[in-house]
Design a protein around this motif. Structure first.
Motif, PDB file in Angstrom:
ATOM      1  N   LEU A 273       9.810  -0.317   1.349  1.00 15.91           N
ATOM      2  CA  LEU A 273       9.896   1.083   0.956  1.00 15.91           C
ATOM      3  C   LEU A 273       8.602   1.544   0.285  1.00 15.91           C
ATOM      4  O   LEU A 273       8.076   2.622   0.550  1.00 15.91           O
ATOM      5  N   LYS A 274       8.080   0.671  -0.565  1.00 16.33           N
ATOM      6  CA  LYS A 274       6.868   0.988  -1.292  1.00 16.33           C
ATOM      7  C   LYS A 274       5.706   1.225  -0.325  1.00 16.33           C
ATOM      8  O   LYS A 274       4.940   2.175  -0.462  1.00 16.33           O
ATOM      9  N   LYS A 275       5.612   0.366   0.662  1.00 17.75           N
ATOM     10  CA  LYS A 275       4.556   0.461   1.667  1.00 17.75           C
ATOM     11  C   LYS A 275       4.667   1.783   2.440  1.00 17.75           C
ATOM     12  O   LYS A 275       3.684   2.485   2.652  1.00 17.75           O
ATOM     13  N   THR A 276       5.905   2.094   2.813  1.00 20.03           N
ATOM     14  CA  THR A 276       6.160   3.311   3.574  1.00 20.03           C
ATOM     15  C   THR A 276       5.762   4.550   2.780  1.00 20.03           C
ATOM     16  O   THR A 276       5.081   5.441   3.274  1.00 20.03           O
ATOM     17  N   LEU A 277       6.213   4.603   1.540  1.00 19.43           N
ATOM     18  CA  LEU A 277       5.959   5.795   0.741  1.00 19.43           C
ATOM     19  C   LEU A 277       4.484   5.913   0.385  1.00 19.43           C
ATOM     20  O   LEU A 277       3.953   7.008   0.272  1.00 19.43           O
TER      21      LEU A 277
ATOM     22  N   LEU B 249      12.261  10.573   5.806  1.00 15.83           N
ATOM     23  CA  LEU B 249      13.454   9.821   6.191  1.00 15.83           C
ATOM     24  C   LEU B 249      13.142   8.936   7.397  1.00 15.83           C
ATOM     25  O   LEU B 249      13.493   7.759   7.445  1.00 15.83           O
ATOM     26  N   HIS B 250      12.435   9.523   8.358  1.00 19.50           N
ATOM     27  CA  HIS B 250      12.029   8.805   9.562  1.00 19.50           C
ATOM     28  C   HIS B 250      11.153   7.597   9.199  1.00 19.50           C
ATOM     29  O   HIS B 250      11.373   6.492   9.693  1.00 19.50           O
ATOM     30  N   LYS B 251      10.176   7.819   8.310  1.00 16.21           N
ATOM     31  CA  LYS B 251       9.290   6.731   7.901  1.00 16.21           C
ATOM     32  C   LYS B 251      10.047   5.655   7.131  1.00 16.21           C
ATOM     33  O   LYS B 251       9.800   4.465   7.300  1.00 16.21           O
ATOM     34  N   LEU B 256      12.221   0.266   6.886  1.00 17.89           N
ATOM     35  CA  LEU B 256      13.336  -0.638   6.610  1.00 17.89           C
ATOM     36  C   LEU B 256      13.602  -1.576   7.781  1.00 17.89           C
ATOM     37  O   LEU B 256      14.198  -2.632   7.613  1.00 17.89           O
ATOM     38  N   MET B 257      13.158  -1.201   8.963  1.00 20.67           N
ATOM     39  CA  MET B 257      13.377  -2.053  10.125  1.00 20.67           C
ATOM     40  C   MET B 257      12.237  -3.063  10.315  1.00 20.67           C
ATOM     41  O   MET B 257      12.204  -3.810  11.267  1.00 20.67           O
ATOM     42  N   SER B 262      14.327  -6.547   4.729  1.00 19.18           N
ATOM     43  CA  SER B 262      14.573  -5.124   4.495  1.00 19.18           C
ATOM     44  C   SER B 262      15.718  -4.600   5.370  1.00 19.18           C
ATOM     45  O   SER B 262      16.413  -3.665   5.011  1.00 19.18           O
ATOM     46  N   LYS B 263      15.944  -5.253   6.525  1.00 14.60           N
ATOM     47  CA  LYS B 263      17.071  -4.839   7.370  1.00 14.60           C
ATOM     48  C   LYS B 263      18.400  -5.071   6.655  1.00 14.60           C
ATOM     49  O   LYS B 263      19.301  -4.234   6.698  1.00 14.60           O
ATOM     50  N   ILE B 264      18.496  -6.221   6.012  1.00 19.72           N
ATOM     51  CA  ILE B 264      19.730  -6.529   5.274  1.00 19.72           C
ATOM     52  C   ILE B 264      19.879  -5.553   4.111  1.00 19.72           C
ATOM     53  O   ILE B 264      20.941  -4.975   3.883  1.00 19.72           O
ATOM     54  N   GLY B 265      18.766  -5.357   3.403  1.00 20.16           N
ATOM     55  CA  GLY B 265      18.782  -4.404   2.290  1.00 20.16           C
ATOM     56  C   GLY B 265      19.213  -3.026   2.754  1.00 20.16           C
ATOM     57  O   GLY B 265      19.999  -2.330   2.088  1.00 20.16           O
ATOM     58  N   ALA B 266      18.724  -2.631   3.932  1.00 16.85           N
ATOM     59  CA  ALA B 266      19.011  -1.300   4.462  1.00 16.85           C
ATOM     60  C   ALA B 266      20.511  -1.089   4.641  1.00 16.85           C
ATOM     61  O   ALA B 266      21.049  -0.020   4.327  1.00 16.85           O
TER      62      ALA B 266
END
Lengths: 335, 335
Positions: A273-277, B249-251, B256-257, B262-266
């Motif tokens: 998430l951090k990377k994305t943001l 949201l898209h990013k 997350l994928m 991060s997939k599990i976290g998602a």
């Protein structure tokens, strides 16, 4: 030996000065040996800070400037009165041809005014726009003008479109960049008086790839490479990008703390998430050039860390190497 | 028996018509027994759709209108020529005093033009602004004007500030709402010509709580309750809210994928995240009133579902009960 690209760095500009500008300069020197850096500011402060690092001493110069222009000072007055400020002294080096570029994280207003008054515009350029790169879902777009010239005229916007197109093509490497004008609808007849006057002029330009209007909703999707707008609107777009990004992040954090399940999930997604943001943070994409001046002036974000200063410095290399100002003169049929 | 509040709903307006407007109307009737609804549009279509629900038949009326104004039609021409469109027929009911309010998810342009030409402005109101509620980290703010009157004058913005203040106080329930003007800096001397002219006029208004300039960066933080701006700027703000939210949201989804972790976290955070982002969706906060008209006109988002239509309908109740138009007349010293 090759001629070096000479970059002046405002050692006193920004929230994290002098640490960040000097650290950024040292890192830029290590990363690229084509540059030479002149640090402008209070010599004792600069020397004390430089002493923390090892670096190629032949490529670093210090020019003393006793004054600093604060963020709250009225820009025109500050530029006129503080002749010995780091901004004025640094810009004069560019003006006199003793340097190719000036990088500062100092007062935006003072940099804009100084750019016009001290460095001066290319002959035939009516206004010098500030043009930051803003993040989109698939890359970056150039937002031009972003705060330099409110109440601009149609002829100014046409020059912005041309200069922006040259910058995106040669510095960012986007072939035949799509140029659009910010509007409140997609149709040609929509808009305020300025947009209605500018639209047909842009349509007539043979040297840019004008794709028409862009609604603000399509900017983050990368709907155009060069986003042309009047400075008031550009400033609102840039600052809303900043504000909305951080507000959403705040809400997401709050949401993730709302249940045990989401708290565990939050730990797992944090790095991603951090990377994305971060990729979507407008302040991450180097400095914003002030285009159309006799030399390059780059405004870095006021809160720039050494990384952003370094990026802003390295950006000056391609500007100089690609001869952007010559291209502007040629393309806009100036001189 | 109490007098009912009579609300006209455009059964043909929006991407999901006639399903969403009719479903929303039926739900609003069930939720509140103070209202009576008139559905305007093609009678057979409305009857076929209504047949799916059970509802209080005494409180539903149908008024036939054969035409529909499309999203792409030039608004002025459409309003003038399509006299038998659901928008024109519905607005005429308000104009004649046969209804208190008109709700539509149809063409924004046609609703704005129809509001001015068919319903008409309160005597003394120079322009009727569109004023949506936008989400902030701690609630909502009213953005006024958001697309109705480009190239507005200072005196228009002053009326917007007063009307917006009345709306926030009486409909949204914010005591002594903070009113600010969108600007490119916090200081009074900053801004374009329009803002510089408007600022001192707002400062002089005794009946509003004017707190000065607001930079776009502070809007999502809830820096003011009533955000005053010219329509072009307001439209850019509203649409960037929309576009940036969905791009982020898209990013985030993409991010997350990016790894198994991060997939599990998602999966764990999905419900919390969805709720958070929904709260920050500008289209979720009911319809946008067109203020200053002789009756209430509410524009719902083009993609409104039945929930948003219902919210927009219920919003009309307090507008009517609080006598907003009388307050506007009194406060702005009109008539």
């Amino acid at each position: 030996m090759d001629e070096k690209i000479r970059i002046v760095v405002d050692a006193m500009g920004g929230d994290n000065a002098p640490e960040a500008p000097i650290h950024g300069a040292v890192d830029a020197l290590a990363e690229n040996n084509k540059i030479e850096i002149t640090l402008v500011g209070r010599t004792p402060d600069i020397e004390a800070e430089l002493a923390k690092y090892s670096y190629d001493k032949d490529r670093v110069h210090i020019v003393n400037a006793e004054d600093v222009i604060g963020f709250d000072e009225p820009p025109v007055e500050a530029i006129r009165k503080k002749k010995d400020s780091s901004i004025v002294v640094g810009m004069k080096l560019v003006k006199k041809g003793e340097a190719d570029a000036f990088v500062s994280a100092g007062s935006t207003g003072a940099i804009l005014v100084g750019g016009q008054l001290v460095v001066g515009r290319i002959r035939g350029i009516e206004r010098a726009p500030l043009a930051p790169l803003i993040p989109t879902t698939d890359g970056v777009s150039l937002l031009i003008d972003c705060g330099a010239n409110v109440d601009a005229r149609a002829s100014h916007l046409v020059q912005f479109a041309k200069m922006g197109s040259i910058y995106m093509e040669n510095i960012v490497g986007i072939k035949n960049p799509r140029v659009a004008i910010v509007n409140i609808g997609a149709e040609e007849e929509k808009g305020n008086a300025l947009v209605k006057e500018t639209y047909p002029l842009l349509k007539e330009c043979e040297d840019i790839n004008f794709i028409g209007s862009i609604e603000a909703r399509d900017i983050p999707k990368g709907g155009a490479d060069v986003i042309v707008c009047e400075a008031f609107v550009g400033n609102v777009i840039l600052k809303l990008y900043e504000g909305l990004g951080s507000a959403l992040l705040h809400k997401v954090k709050e949401g993730l703390m709302s249940s045990l399940r989401s708290k565990i999930g939050a730990l797992l997604i944090k790095p991603a998430l951090k990377k994305t943001l971060k990729a979507f943070d407008a302040s991450e994409h180097g400095g914003a050039p002030l285009l159309g001046l006799k030399g390059l002036v780059v405004k870095a974000h006021g809160s720039s860390s050494e990384v952003e200063i370094k990026t802003a410095i390295l950006q000056c290399i391609s500007f100089s190497e690609e001869g952007i100002n010559d291209r502007i003169r040629e393309n806009l049929k100036l001189d």
